[in-house]
Design an enzyme around this catalytic site. Structure first.
Site, PDB file in Angstrom:
ATOM      1  N   LYS A   1       0.816  -0.832  -0.152  1.00  0.00           N
ATOM      2  CA  LYS A   1       0.015   0.124   0.052  1.00  0.00           C
ATOM      3  C   LYS A   1       0.744   1.244   0.017  1.00  0.00           C
ATOM      4  O   LYS A   1       0.479   2.452  -0.713  1.00  0.00           O
ATOM      5  CB  LYS A   1      -1.023  -0.018   1.271  1.00  0.00           C
ATOM      6  CG  LYS A   1      -1.999  -0.952   0.960  1.00  0.00           C
ATOM      7  CD  LYS A   1      -2.754  -1.384   2.297  1.00  0.00           C
ATOM      8  CE  LYS A   1      -3.929  -2.428   2.226  1.00  0.00           C
ATOM      9  NZ  LYS A   1      -4.700  -2.650   3.364  1.00  0.00           N
TER      10      LYS A   1
ATOM     11  N   GLN B   1      -4.923  -1.859   9.438  1.00  0.00           N
ATOM     12  CA  GLN B   1      -4.976  -3.023   8.590  1.00  0.00           C
ATOM     13  C   GLN B   1      -5.349  -4.048   9.623  1.00  0.00           C
ATOM     14  O   GLN B   1      -5.025  -4.166  10.788  1.00  0.00           O
ATOM     15  CB  GLN B   1      -3.298  -3.485   8.571  1.00  0.00           C
ATOM     16  CG  GLN B   1      -3.092  -4.404   7.657  1.00  0.00           C
ATOM     17  CD  GLN B   1      -3.529  -4.714   6.510  1.00  0.00           C
ATOM     18  OE1 GLN B   1      -3.755  -3.682   5.722  1.00  0.00           O
ATOM     19  NE2 GLN B   1      -3.957  -5.722   5.783  1.00  0.00           N
TER      20      GLN B   1
ATOM     21  N   ASP C   1     -11.060   2.349   3.571  1.00  0.00           N
ATOM     22  CA  ASP C   1     -11.573   0.937   3.431  1.00  0.00           C
ATOM     23  C   ASP C   1     -13.015   0.549   3.143  1.00  0.00           C
ATOM     24  O   ASP C   1     -13.192  -0.370   2.894  1.00  0.00           O
ATOM     25  CB  ASP C   1     -11.010   0.061   4.604  1.00  0.00           C
ATOM     26  CG  ASP C   1      -9.616  -0.349   4.591  1.00  0.00           C
ATOM     27  OD1 ASP C   1      -9.371  -0.734   3.404  1.00  0.00           O
ATOM     28  OD2 ASP C   1      -9.159  -0.784   5.932  1.00  0.00           O
TER      29      ASP C   1
HETATM   30  N1  GUN Z   1      -6.800  -7.071   5.937  1.00  0.00           N
HETATM   31  C1  GUN Z   1      -7.195  -7.817   4.826  1.00  0.00           C
HETATM   32  N2  GUN Z   1      -7.629  -6.994   3.719  1.00  0.00           N
HETATM   33  C2  GUN Z   1      -7.852  -5.985   4.383  1.00  0.00           C
HETATM   34  C3  GUN Z   1      -8.423  -4.807   3.899  1.00  0.00           C
HETATM   35  O1  GUN Z   1      -8.711  -4.744   2.679  1.00  0.00           O
HETATM   36  N3  GUN Z   1      -8.132  -3.716   4.685  1.00  0.00           N
HETATM   37  C4  GUN Z   1      -7.616  -3.697   5.938  1.00  0.00           C
HETATM   38  N4  GUN Z   1      -7.683  -2.679   6.740  1.00  0.00           N
HETATM   39  N5  GUN Z   1      -7.088  -4.890   6.438  1.00  0.00           N
HETATM   40  C5  GUN Z   1      -7.244  -6.040   5.711  1.00  0.00           C
END
Ligand code: GUN
Length: 291
Positions: free
Chosen positions: A52, A96, A119
């Site tokens: 990211k 996350q 998200d």
């Molecule tokens: N863990 C697995 N996929 C995601 C996601 O798209 N966003 C976040 N914040 N955590 C994750």
């Protein structure tokens, strides 16, 4: 059979975003700024967050990574969320997941200001998405819609079967595929308890597998000519790889691919699109596109 190249599509979209960002900067505006909170040292989460941050660089965004050990208290984590909510230099942020067991994930998600929830996990965004209002849409289902659109897959009136009912993929995917303004499809959701799962899958024009079981979808579950989207990314051990593992999708690719009109590979299908949609959401946050 044609492969849906998520990696190439994501690269195209990132360069489109970068162009928009450079226009913003040329017009005297600051760069979009994404922050990420990472708790602990889970290998998968570390990789996702690293990717990211790299995607932010590719798009010309500013990024901030806040790292904490897994003994951080829920109260401490909530206070960092509050600081990001109040920081006018941060357009959007993510926490996350998964979080350590002693932290209530839902409480943390609900502490995020929905206007910075890139998200799309906050109940306000989930609810607005469900009734078709402008909002942040979670990245994986948004990326799948974008792949279907860019590969000219007709969805209106088609039968779409979704395997899996998770909050992050299955449920929002079903909502979006049924809505007139997105998929406009006839949607069936199957899960681990569905008695007629195989029969339902065989009727699908578009089959979206997000069940988290490696190589679950076999040839007898796929209608010839179907479009198959594989969301699975399970790490399975593989001694021939330097890392000791490889990513396995929810689809038995070797069996299923020859039957399909289009199929996403793993890796290189849905995965790269997910991060790229997070970048789109961050750009939308910076330009106040929704709120
Ligand atoms: N863990 C697995 N996929 C995601 C996601 O798209 N966003 C976040 N914040 N955590 C994750």
């Amino acid at each position: 059979m044609q492969l849906i190249d998520g990696k190439a599509t994501a690269a195209t979209i990132k360069s489109e975003i970068k162009q928009q960002v450079e226009q913003m900067v040329a017009a005297g505006r600051r760069r979009p700024h994404l922050a990420a909170i990472l708790v602990g040292h889970d290998g998968g989460s570390e990789t996702y967050v690293k990717n990211k941050v790299l995607a932010c660089e590719a798009c010309g965004f500013e990024s901030t990574l806040l790292r904490f050990e897994d003994d951080i208290t829920e109260a401490e984590l909530l206070s960092h969320v509050q600081s990001l909510n109040e920081n006018p230099a941060v357009d959007g942020f993510i926490v996350q997941l998964p979080l350590p067991k002693h932290i209530d994930e839902q409480r943390v998600i609900e502490a995020i200001d929905y206007r910075k929830d890139v998200d799309g996990f906050h109940p306000i965004n989930v609810g607005r998405m469900a009734i078709g209002l402008p909002c942040f849409i979670s990245a994986t289902p948004k990326g799948i819609l974008e792949l279907l659109r860019r590969y000219n897959v007709p969805t209106s009136g088609r039968k779409c079967v979704i395997l899996g009912r998770s909050n992050i993929v299955g449920k929002p995917m079903a909502q979006l595929m049924m809505q007139k303004q997105y998929g406009d499809a006839t949607v069936t959701v199957c899960h681990s308890r569905s008695a007629t799962l195989v029969d339902e899958c065989r009727k699908a024009d578009i089959l979206i597998a997000a069940i988290g079981q490696p190589a679950f979808v076999k040839a007898e579950m796929v209608k010839p000519g179907a479009v198959v989207i594989d969301v699975g990314t399970t790490r399975v051990s593989d001694a021939s790889r330097k890392s000791g593992y490889r990513l396995q999708g929810d689809v038995d690719f070797e069996q299923v691919a020859p039957l399909c009109s289009l199929i996403t590979p793993v890796p290189g299908g849905v995965g790269p699109m997910t991060i790229c949609m997070l970048m789109q959401n961050t750009l939308a946050a910076a330009t106040r596109a929704y709120y």
